[in-house]
Scaffold this active site. Structure first.
Site, PDB file in Angstrom:
ATOM      1  N   MET A   1       0.841  -1.202   0.000  1.00  0.00           N
ATOM      2  CA  MET A   1       0.000   0.000   0.000  1.00  0.00           C
ATOM      3  C   MET A   1       0.875   1.251   0.000  1.00  0.00           C
ATOM      4  SD  MET A   1      -3.429  -0.922   2.089  1.00  0.00           S
ATOM      5  CE  MET A   1      -2.796  -0.683   3.735  1.00  0.00           C
TER       6      MET A   1
ATOM      7  N   HIS B   1       9.146  -3.465   3.458  1.00  0.00           N
ATOM      8  CA  HIS B   1       8.765  -3.674   2.064  1.00  0.00           C
ATOM      9  C   HIS B   1      10.004  -4.021   1.224  1.00  0.00           C
ATOM     10  CE1 HIS B   1       5.547  -0.664   3.339  1.00  0.00           C
ATOM     11  NE2 HIS B   1       4.848  -1.707   2.995  1.00  0.00           N
TER      12      HIS B   1
ATOM     13  N   ASP C   1       2.266  -9.348   8.969  1.00  0.00           N
ATOM     14  CA  ASP C   1       0.806  -9.506   8.928  1.00  0.00           C
ATOM     15  C   ASP C   1       0.528 -11.004   8.773  1.00  0.00           C
ATOM     16  OD1 ASP C   1      -0.009  -6.545   8.735  1.00  0.00           O
ATOM     17  OD2 ASP C   1       1.542  -6.775   7.220  1.00  0.00           O
TER      18      ASP C   1
ATOM     19  N   SER D   1       4.012   1.204   8.238  1.00  0.00           N
ATOM     20  CA  SER D   1       3.705   2.562   7.760  1.00  0.00           C
ATOM     21  C   SER D   1       2.928   3.320   8.833  1.00  0.00           C
ATOM     22  CB  SER D   1       2.873   2.497   6.478  1.00  0.00           C
ATOM     23  OG  SER D   1       3.491   1.634   5.554  1.00  0.00           O
TER      24      SER D   1
HETATM   25  P1  AMP Z   1       1.431  -2.820   3.545  1.00  0.00           P
HETATM   26  O1  AMP Z   1       1.996  -1.816   2.607  1.00  0.00           O
HETATM   27  O2  AMP Z   1       1.469  -2.423   4.980  1.00  0.00           O
HETATM   28  O3  AMP Z   1       0.111  -3.375   3.092  1.00  0.00           O
HETATM   29  O4  AMP Z   1       2.424  -4.057   3.469  1.00  0.00           O
HETATM   30  C1  AMP Z   1       2.781  -4.645   2.237  1.00  0.00           C
HETATM   31  C2  AMP Z   1       3.536  -5.909   2.516  1.00  0.00           C
HETATM   32  O5  AMP Z   1       4.686  -5.625   3.293  1.00  0.00           O
HETATM   33  C3  AMP Z   1       2.704  -6.927   3.314  1.00  0.00           C
HETATM   34  O6  AMP Z   1       2.940  -8.228   2.802  1.00  0.00           O
HETATM   35  C4  AMP Z   1       3.250  -6.763   4.709  1.00  0.00           C
HETATM   36  O7  AMP Z   1       3.121  -7.924   5.501  1.00  0.00           O
HETATM   37  C5  AMP Z   1       4.715  -6.469   4.426  1.00  0.00           C
HETATM   38  N1  AMP Z   1       5.342  -5.808   5.576  1.00  0.00           N
HETATM   39  C6  AMP Z   1       4.886  -4.700   6.220  1.00  0.00           C
HETATM   40  N2  AMP Z   1       5.699  -4.407   7.263  1.00  0.00           N
HETATM   41  C7  AMP Z   1       6.677  -5.349   7.272  1.00  0.00           C
HETATM   42  C8  AMP Z   1       7.806  -5.611   8.107  1.00  0.00           C
HETATM   43  N3  AMP Z   1       8.094  -4.833   9.152  1.00  0.00           N
HETATM   44  N4  AMP Z   1       8.583  -6.669   7.823  1.00  0.00           N
HETATM   45  C9  AMP Z   1       8.298  -7.471   6.754  1.00  0.00           C
HETATM   46  N5  AMP Z   1       7.255  -7.282   5.932  1.00  0.00           N
HETATM   47  C10 AMP Z   1       6.448  -6.244   6.183  1.00  0.00           C
END
Ligand code: AMP
Length: 283
Positions: free
Chosen positions: A35, A42, A155, A191
């Protein structure tokens, strides 16, 4: 090496066309759905994608259908210009950044429910969340048709929901999980950490410490229920609240651990001021 030629694609037809070109060249494709508001977490997924496939496609889409009416969709951090620079530095081949109308035209009416795994834990506190997640991830997988798609263990329930979705719907993409990236004090990168005040940021790493304490109790054969109760008290004293859940669950189903089950996960969701933090670790 910076990829100044990173393709930026805004619609499904162009995405399909580009993926077709890769396929015609015999190249494999990895998809990293995000996102945006990219951080080291990421970037670790992107590194894994690079190791697993010839071409790396990152999607950025703040999916309105996974936010509840009182949640933070409107204020969710967005900074596409910065994200593009980061993605170029990561040698990303393709950024897919559709707008909401491209993904959900007025006529769109299908949604995907994954069953019980989507109704517990996060699903209980965020009704409709996993329907939103399953629907957008299914759409992205259908649009991009990657050989592999990478998601974060941060997640963890989402990762297991997506595994279930892909199995049940026979979607031919391999799903890989990437371990959680943390700040040096243990706080999982997110984020949403940007919402924390200075004081809250000081307390935020206590969530990970708590997970470690419960995991130690579970691993050492201690009384898990007592350790969870003590951990919740401690978090509340520190200023957390409400604590939505702190639970030890079976790694695959995320239901209560059956007797003799070896692989578990400790999962937590707790509010700190206006910020809702989630985290989990293996036991
Ligand atoms: P988001 O942009 O928050 O929807 O996350 C996109 C992807 O990044 C999802 O698969 C999350 O699980 C992963 N993600 C977010 N934060 C972390 C983190 N601290 N370590 C590893 N993967 C992450």
């Amino acid at each position: 090496m910076k990829n100044k030629n990173m393709k930026i694609i805004r619609n499904t037809d162009d995405l399909r066309q580009q993926i077709k070109v890769y396929r015609a060249e015999g190249l494999t494709v990895a998809l990293v759905p995000t996102m945006g508001a990219l951080h080291e977490g990421h970037l670790s997924l992107i590194r894994m994608a690079r190791a697993k496939a010839d071409k790396v496609c990152v999607s950025i889409f703040v999916n309105p259908r996974q936010f509840g009416p009182t949640e933070d969709f409107d204020i969710y951090p967005r900074n596409e210009e910065r994200d593009i620079k980061l993605l170029q530095l990561m040698s990303t081949d393709l950024l897919y950044a559709p707008d909401v109308d491209e993904i959900y035209p007025e006529t769109h009416s299908t949604s995907i429910q994954v069953g019980p795994i989507g109704d517990i834990l996060e699903g209980e506190y965020r009704p409709g969340f996993f329907t939103g997640v399953a629907t957008i991830v299914a759409k992205l997988l259908m649009q991009c048709q990657p050989d592999v798609a990478i998601f974060g263990e941060k997640d963890f329930q989402q990762l297991q929901v997506i595994r279930k979705l892909v199995t049940d719907l026979n979607i031919p993409s391999q799903i890989l999980g990437c371990e959680t990236i943390r700040e040096s004090d243990g706080l999982a990168l997110s984020s949403r950490n940007a919402y924390l005040s200075e004081d809250e940021r000081e307390i935020a790493p206590e969530l990970y410490k708590t997970l470690c304490q419960v995991a130690d109790a579970a691993n050492g054969g201690g009384d898990v229920i007592v350790s969870i109760m003590q951990a919740c008290d401690r978090l509340e004293q520190l200023g957390y609240g409400p604590i939505d859940y702190l639970a030890v669950r079976d790694v695959k189903t995320l239901q209560h651990m059956p007797d003799g089950s070896e692989e578990g996960r400790v999962l937590v969701a707790a509010n700190l001021g206006k910020t809702r933090l989630i985290d989990n670790i293996a036991i």
